[in-house]
Design an enzyme around this catalytic site. Structure first.
Site, PDB file in Angstrom:
ATOM      1  N   ASP A 144      -4.864  -3.275   4.762  1.00  9.40           N
ATOM      2  CA  ASP A 144      -5.375  -2.807   6.053  1.00  9.40           C
ATOM      3  C   ASP A 144      -6.899  -2.945   6.155  1.00  9.40           C
ATOM      4  O   ASP A 144      -7.433  -3.259   7.187  1.00  9.40           O
ATOM      5  CB  ASP A 144      -4.936  -1.359   6.337  1.00  9.40           C
ATOM      6  CG  ASP A 144      -5.173  -0.442   5.137  1.00  9.40           C
ATOM      7  OD1 ASP A 144      -5.849  -0.862   4.178  1.00  9.40           O
ATOM      8  OD2 ASP A 144      -4.689   0.702   5.160  1.00  9.40           O
ATOM      9  N   ASP A 166       0.854  -1.184   0.000  1.00  8.89           N
ATOM     10  CA  ASP A 166       0.000   0.000   0.000  1.00  8.89           C
ATOM     11  C   ASP A 166       0.887   1.230   0.000  1.00  8.89           C
ATOM     12  O   ASP A 166       2.040   1.160   0.414  1.00  8.89           O
ATOM     13  CB  ASP A 166      -0.806   0.061   1.306  1.00  8.89           C
ATOM     14  CG  ASP A 166      -1.960  -0.908   1.288  1.00  8.89           C
ATOM     15  OD1 ASP A 166      -2.314  -1.351   0.195  1.00  8.89           O
ATOM     16  OD2 ASP A 166      -2.484  -1.200   2.361  1.00  8.89           O
TER      17      ASP A 166
END
Ligand code: ATP
Length: 869
Positions: free
Chosen positions: A608, A334
């Site tokens: 996440d 990410d």
């Protein structure tokens, strides 16, 4: 005073009004007091499903003696007594006990390390106790606790919900239904509803996919619905692939060793040796040569490695991950928070002249933006005044509060009546506020996501957003509308439509300092870093170039939309050139993992949000964020980054490679030693020589010489070139050709040196020939342990102090060996004799041949490596 409710497991909470539920559970919306929660914890016990704790100490102790080899050895002790060698029996027993102690201590340490890891990754829950919200371990929840749920949470206990906002829960683990169920808070009327229809309840182990809710715990631990079916859940397979492979290999090797021992026994009988003594010799050789400890050593190395990794902020959730880390060839990460700092600062805002608020005359164009910013967020302030919440929102709140025109009373004057929480698929968030007699809808989100729901001309807005994004900024767009009334069901399609554009807010989130270096290290280590982000492609491109992920024209940036248009085949052809994925949905992450795996890559993928879980599960190393990650991603992951930092993944890879190397060194050492022992004992009778070693000598070598230095090899520090070579090939496994060749030739040489010593000293009628062979075998293994610390680097360059444990183990073993030769009472037990200085020196010189030849082997490898480069 505690006022404990008497809860029956048959209560139908979904039928009751919430106030009755509170009354029944003797609690209220402010939650239990801490003291009351403590008392209830003692009464109801921890909120855990039984049968999940690790091995007990007793089980570990008993395990040490349950090994077939140990049982055979004990039988051998009996044989010794039968042939009148009581002292042999004592030595064997001492060796068995020492073996058990060493095994126990190691396994106990490993077990503790695994337990500590398990505790560290135990799930948490957000509760309200005594009116304040706090995170507590889910284990500590009790009936009557008030729990706040949000997207990404694993529901920690069975709960009756009473405040629900757009919450959807996936209950597949309980009901088998994979479609998420929309929850609400009203009491139900139908008695005997199946679990899936009790829409005002949330059950332990189910997943909050969207929205948020508040509920009160009605059952914990084994009393929960999940607890009732817990008996059906099967324990996971605790062996790692490497352990399984080694266990299989160990079995095959055992057969070979047993055949050799049987041959040895047969030959002994033919030569007229005493059958019982021959039996003891054969058994001892079998015990020494069968590497029964290999799988256990692997667990120890992995568990202790995982313990070290925690210190570097990488929390391993599944042990096999440690061995897989060394093979990782792609790290997909990410952007926000992992590559960047997740500390956003608003740099500028933009509004075109055309922005008007015909129905909100009291606000100027600028004030309208400030109003929207100040109303649409979930940021809270703690007692110290620190902002808590999503960094994107914290940034806009910090910004708006600094503006002179900002008015604090707006929030009270226009109270929030409803909301549609943010999620990564819509990339929008909406709040609805009482606005006099009307309702004000404020939506913020990614600029293209706002374009879908706005009535204004998107052209200039998107152009401006793109320009800001090119500078590496995250851009948030705001829109609003007024409603006369709020519909009964707040649905996205109804609320998030026909909005008027208000303005753009652009913020910067600088890359983490250490990331640039970590990315350069990735390339050195043959690993390709890839950035995956929900952000705008231009923002992603700017940051990826800054940190070095994008290096040349051939490196592609692809958006989720473009990705959606590619066929599977087109995607697979391109996948190795794509270095940045922007505006991708979490579902697309799964395609990325699969595409890369099809090309033979070992993929590490970070995540996440709740929707990242499938991609994390599919990845070879699923990495969850420790700070911003949701319970569900953590639960699906193999490893958790406690600091959310990209550089930590690299540290974990380095550690994984080190552990893999060290396990290989351990195997190299043990199997070479075993081969040396077998050649020595087996070839002697073939060459017409007496068997050179007594059974207790063989057992001694197995325990002391093989044991301690072998274990110390597992603590070998990381080699300098570890991150300069390509990842371990997944197809290769731990036994590569060079390992087998090494074991073959060094084992043979060891046997030849021992037999050479035997022949030579017998020829000169030295009565101490047996002690000399014993010493040569023992010392040559010490030299071998020192020489194989590295595959290529010379020990003279590494120095003895760079692995003090091994140096200490070698010195200690040397000392023990000398004690066995020189201390009179040990001489009696081991049937040894004192060697003269000359004889000892000769043994040392002969055994050092192993050390020097292995150094030559490394020199050859070094030269080959250098000429390849
Ligand atoms: P990355 O995938 O790099 O970690 P991210 O997880 O922050 O980025 P998302 O959270 O999916 O990405 O955000 C995607 C986009 O949604 C952002 O670029 C931003 O435009 C918008 N966005 C992010 N947070 C919010 C929020 N709280 N409210 C409204 N829009 C938001």
């Amino acid at each position: 005073m505690s006022n404990q409710p008497n809860i029956s497991s048959t209560m139908k909470w979904y039928l009751s009004e919430i106030n009755d539920v509170f009354k029944e559970l003797s609690t209220h919306r402010e939650g239990l007091s801490n003291a009351e929660a403590q008392t209830r914890l003692e009464q109801y016990g921890p909120n855990e499903l039984q049968g999940t704790s690790g091995k007990s100490v007793w089980k570990l102790v008993i395990n040490q003696f349950m090994d077939v080899m140990i049982l055979i050895l004990l039988a051998a002790a009996v044989v010794s007594v039968l042939i009148g060698e009581a002292s042999d029996a004592i030595v064997i027993l001492v060796i068995v006990v020492l073996n058990a102690i060493i095994g126990f201590v190691q396994e106990y340490r490993a077990e503790k390390a695994i337990e500590a890891l398990r505790n560290m990754s135990a799930p948490q829950a957000l509760v309200r106790r005594g009116g304040t919200e706090a995170r507590v371990e889910a284990l500590a929840l009790v009936p009557g606790d008030v729990v706040l749920l949000e997207a990404g949470n694993l529901v920690p206990a069975d709960m009756r919900l009473y405040e629900v906002s757009s919450m959807k829960v996936e209950e597949a683990s309980l009901t088998g239904e994979s479609e998420a169920v929309e929850k609400n808070s009203a009491p139900l009327t139908e008695v005997d509803l199946p679990l899936g229809d009790r829409v005002n309840m949330a059950y332990r182990g189910t997943i909050v996919k969207d929205g948020r809710a508040e509920g009160v715990v009605v059952a914990t631990g084994m009393q929960t619905e999940m607890g009732r079916i817990a008996q059906l859940l099967q324990g996971s397979d605790s062996q790692t692939p490497l352990q399984k492979r080694l266990a299989k290999f160990g079995k095959q090797l055992s057969v070979i060793v047993l055949v050799i021992c049987a041959l040895l026994y047969g030959m002994g009988l033919l030569r007229g040796e005493d059958p019982l003594r021959m039996l003891l010799t054969s058994i001892s050789l079998a015990v020494a040569a069968i590497p029964e400890a290999l799988p256990a050593v692997v667990t120890i190395a992995l568990a202790l490695g995982a313990k070290r990794m925690v210190k570097q902020n990488a929390l391993i959730r599944q042990l096999p991950a440690v061995e897989t880390l060394g093979s990782v060839s792609y790290i997909c990460s990410d952007k926000t928070g992992t590559i960047t700092q997740n500390q956003m600062t608003v740099m500028e805002t933009w509004q075109p002249d055309t922005v008007q608020a015909p129905d909100l005359e009291e606000f100027s164009r600028e004030d309208l933006l400030l109003l929207c910013i100040s109303l649409n967020h979930d940021v809270k302030q703690d007692e110290q005044g620190e902002y808590l919440g999503d960094p994107t929102e914290v940034a806009v709140v910090e910004y708006v509060k600094k503006q002179p025109a900002y008015q604090q009373e707006w929030i009270q004057r226009y109270p929030r009546v409803n909301e549609i929480p943010f999620n990564s698929d819509r990339k929008r968030m909406t709040t609805i506020h009482q606005f006099g007699p009307k309702y004000l809808v404020v939506t913020k989100g990614a600029s293209e996501a706002m374009d879908d729901v706005s009535v204004d001309d998107p052209g200039p807005i998107l152009k401006q957003a793109e320009e800001l994004a090119c500078e590496g900024m995250r851009v948030i767009s705001y829109g609003y509308k007024l409603l006369d009334e709020v519909p009964h069901m707040v649905k996205e399609e109804l609320i998030e439509s026909d909005l008027h554009f208000v303005g753009l807010v652009a913020m910067i989130d600088p890359p983490r300092e250490e990331v640039k270096e970590a990315i350069a290290e990735c390339f050195d280590a043959g690993i390709t870093p890839v950035m995956i982000t929900g952000d705008h492609p231009a923002t992603a491109k700017a940051i990826a170039s800054q940190v070095g992920i994008l290096r040349n024209e051939k490196d592609l940036v692809v958006t989720g939309r473009e990705l959606g248009k590619l066929s599977q085949e087109e995607f697979e052809n391109k996948v190795e050139s794509i270095k940045v994925y922007a505006r991708v949905s979490p579902e697309q992450k799964l395609n990325i993992v699969t595409g890369l795996q099809k090309k033979g890559h070992f993929v590490s993928m970070t995540g996440d949000g709740v929707n990242d879980a499938p991609a994390l599960k599919k990845a070879n190393i699923g990495v969850a964020m420790g700070i911003t990650g949701t319970d569900v991603t953590k639960e699906a992951s193999h490893m958790i980054l406690l600091d959310d930092n990209f550089a930590t993944i690299l540290k974990a890879v380095r550690e994984g490679r080190r552990i893999f190397d060290n396990i290989r060194k351990f195997i190299k050492y043990t199997l070479t030693s075993n081969a040396g022992e077998i050649w020595t004992i087996f070839m002697a009778p073939v060459l017409g020589l007496p068997i050179p070693l007594l059974p207790i000598h063989i057992l001694w070598i197995n325990l002391v010489t093989d044991g301690l230095p072998g274990l110390a090899l597992a603590s070998e520090p990381v080699e300098k070139n570890t991150m300069k070579r390509p990842p371990q090939k997944s197809s290769e496994g731990i036994f590569n050709r060079s390992l087998s060749v090494h074991i073959g030739w060094v084992g043979l040489l060891m046997g030849a040196l021992c037999l050479g010593t035997q022949v030579w000293s017998m020829n000169i009628d030295n009565p101490k020939w047996q002690t000399m062979v014993f010493t040569v075998l023992s010392l040559s293994q010490m030299g071998h342990a020192l020489a194989i610390r590295s595959d290529t680097v010379s020990l003279f360059k590494q120095g003895l102090m760079s692995n003090r444990q091994l140096t200490a183990a070698v010195l200690f073993t040397l000392l023990l060996q000398l004690a066995v030769i020189y201390v009179p009472f040990l001489q009696d037990m081991f049937h040894t004799q004192s060697l003269t200085w000359g004889e000892l020196g000769t043994c040392l010189a002969i055994s050092s041949i192993i050390f020097f030849t292995v150094e030559v082997e490394k020199w050859v490898k070094r030269r080959r490596l250098n000429s390849d480069q």
